[in-house]
Scaffold this active site. Structure first.
Site, PDB file in Angstrom:
ATOM      1  CG  ASP A 261      -5.580   5.433   3.289  1.00  0.00           C
ATOM      2  OD1 ASP A 261      -4.450   5.239   3.814  1.00  0.00           O
ATOM      3  OD2 ASP A 261      -5.712   5.763   2.095  1.00  0.00           O
TER       4      ASP A 261
ATOM      5  CG  ASP B 144      -1.826   1.282   1.145  1.00  0.00           C
ATOM      6  OD1 ASP B 144      -2.648   1.366   0.231  1.00  0.00           O
ATOM      7  OD2 ASP B 144      -1.651   2.169   1.995  1.00  0.00           O
TER       8      ASP B 144
HETATM    9 ZN   LIG Z   1      -3.464   3.144  -0.468  1.00  0.00          ZN
END
Ligand SMILES: [Zn+2]
Length: 480
Positions: free
Chosen positions: A360, A174
């Site tokens: 996030d 990520d």
């Molecule tokens: Zn991401």
């Protein structure tokens, strides 16, 4: 409503909750499907009794105003996607400030992404993270993903087996997608054999080089380079095609797609799920509640920016522009989309396509963030405002409270294969959040525990004050 014995009331962070009774509250237990007025009793860190009122008692409590709009008790929230920046960028966040922020947001379990510096691509980095967690007093459960590729460079697989042995909960590159399709194929097979998911950030970087804002009206009017929805959907499609083949050979292969933001990607996952593929996904609070028109200076919620017939409204024609344009705190990857995509994310939650809401949480320093819009680092410091954004949707009837709580507890619990921590179960170490939906707080540098104040919600009032967060039988957060 919250009655604590003297010892409990004076408890500091990390202290065992000796004695705490919460009565006349609205209990939500997504794991059992129960919701209603009730009370809980905690003794020596154990959730000793969970009592849902019944019959006349329940009716009386409702008449007295005990409902889902006041004090709510729910299992502690689970965040599948957070960045605490340690090791490597402690100016932006540390494990200590990250767990304090998580507890303030009602989260008792956080799953950290491995894009630290160095990347979490070998067990020694996990040991450093664990040492930093242990050095805090906080009882928050911190899990970590390992990188898919060495150094997150996208070229060779990281030591997945060693990382699995060390206790990572899955693998992700990520910050970036798993760039190579053949590496993704190997990773799904290898991680699947280890019983762990690959968590992909779906983005085709060839379509997003230099992109600044969602490709659409706002980007065009503001002169920002467009970030096409297809950059996400095409990556989702690639991932699902590969998963379909891998799973035929490795039945344990699992794919989790994080921070989906477009109608097309949600629809691809919906179809893949109905075809029986082992795929799960999450959306962020900001992709549910905010849209690209905030970059133009609008400040209305996503559901206020859409017609009854599902068409995006024009913020200029509506005279909805109330703030200065180009606020760099709105730059995020994937970008804030239009209201139709935001509505699709919400619809995905409602019909079960979307398994979880994940924050996030991406704190940044002022130096990295308070620059020209197109140059700002991607990300929103969001773990403390997640509940408020979700409750904004609940408050206007767009999302039932029980669904919202499920997306923060049992949903992510299932993704992790850790449903045991996602319910109000008697006899276990208490792991809950208690929040007051009827009171509001102002988001600012004083109220945020995170080092990252990169939030478009600064100086905005949000519903839902977290009164107390208890994790592993211990105090993690208490409102002042
Ligand atoms: Zn991401």
């Amino acid at each position: 409503m919250i009655e604590a014995a003297a010892e409990g009331a004076s408890a500091s962070i990390g202290r065992l909750v000796a004695e705490l009774d919460i009565s006349r509250a609205w209990l939500v237990d997504p794991a059992s499907g129960h919701e209603g007025p009730g009370e809980i009793v905690i003794r020596d860190g154990i959730l000793e009794a969970v009592t849902f009122l019944e019959g006349e008692e329940a009716d009386q409590a409702r008449t007295d105003g005990v409902d889902g709009t006041g004090i709510v008790v729910a299992p502690g929230f689970i965040d599948l996607h957070a960045h605490f920046r340690e090791p490597g960028n402690e100016d932006a966040e540390t494990i200590a400030t990250g767990v304090a922020a998580a507890a303030h947001g009602g989260f008792t379990t956080v799953c950290l992404m491995p894009n630290t510096s160095p990347a979490l691509d070998e067990p020694s980095v996990l040991s450093r993270v664990r040492a930093a967690v242990a050095a805090t007093e906080s009882p928050i459960r911190v899990e970590a993903y390992g990188a898919v590729t060495a150094g997150r460079a996208g070229e060779t697989l990281a030591a997945l087996g060693e990382l699995a042995d060390a206790g990572v909960i899955g693998f992700s590159d990520d910050g970036a997608p798993v760039r190579s399709a053949s590496i993704l194929r190997n990773a799904l097979a290898y991680a699947g054999a280890l019983g762990l998911p690959i968590v992909d950030h779906p983005e085709d970087p060839t379509q997003t080089a230099g992109a600044e804002a969602n490709d659409g009206l706002v980007a065009t009017v503001l002169g920002l380079r467009g970030w096409p929805a297809a950059a996400e959907a095409s990556a989702v499609a690639r991932d699902l095609e590969i998963l379909a083949e891998v799973v035929a050979d490795v039945p344990g292969a699992r794919l989790h797609l994080t921070h989906l933001s477009t109608a097309a990607s949600i629809d691809l996952v919906r179809r893949a799920k109905s075809a029986g593929l082992p795929v799960t996904c999450d959306v962020t609070p900001h992709h549910l509640a905010l849209t690209d028109e905030w970059i133009a200076g609008a400040r209305r919620w996503a559901w206020e920016a859409i017609d009854d017939d599902g068409r995006a409204r024009d913020p200029w024609r509506d005279q909805a522009i109330v703030a200065a344009p180009y606020d760099p705190s709105l730059r995020v990857n994937p970008p804030l989309r239009g209201p139709v995509d935001a509505a699709a994310c919400l619809a995905g939650l409602l019909d079960g396509t979307v398994d979880a809401i994940a924050t996030d949480h991406a704190p940044h320093t002022v130096v990295d963030k308070e620059v020209e819009f197109g140059l700002a680092a991607n990300g929103i410091s969001g773990i403390e405002t997640a509940l408020g954004l979700v409750l904004a949707a609940v408050d206007v009837g767009r999302l039932p409270l029980s669904k919202a709580i499920a997306a923060l507890t049992s949903g992510p619990g299932r993704v992790l294969g850790a449903t045991s921590i996602a319910g109000l179960d008697e006899g276990r170490l208490v792991d809950i959040v208690v929040f007051d939906r009827s009171s509001r707080w102002t988001v600012n540098g004083q109220t945020l525990r995170s080092r990252g104040t990169n939030s478009p919600l600064i100086e905005r009032d949000l519903a839902g004050v977290v009164l107390v967060t208890l994790a592993n039988g211990r105090l993690a957060h208490q409102a002042e």
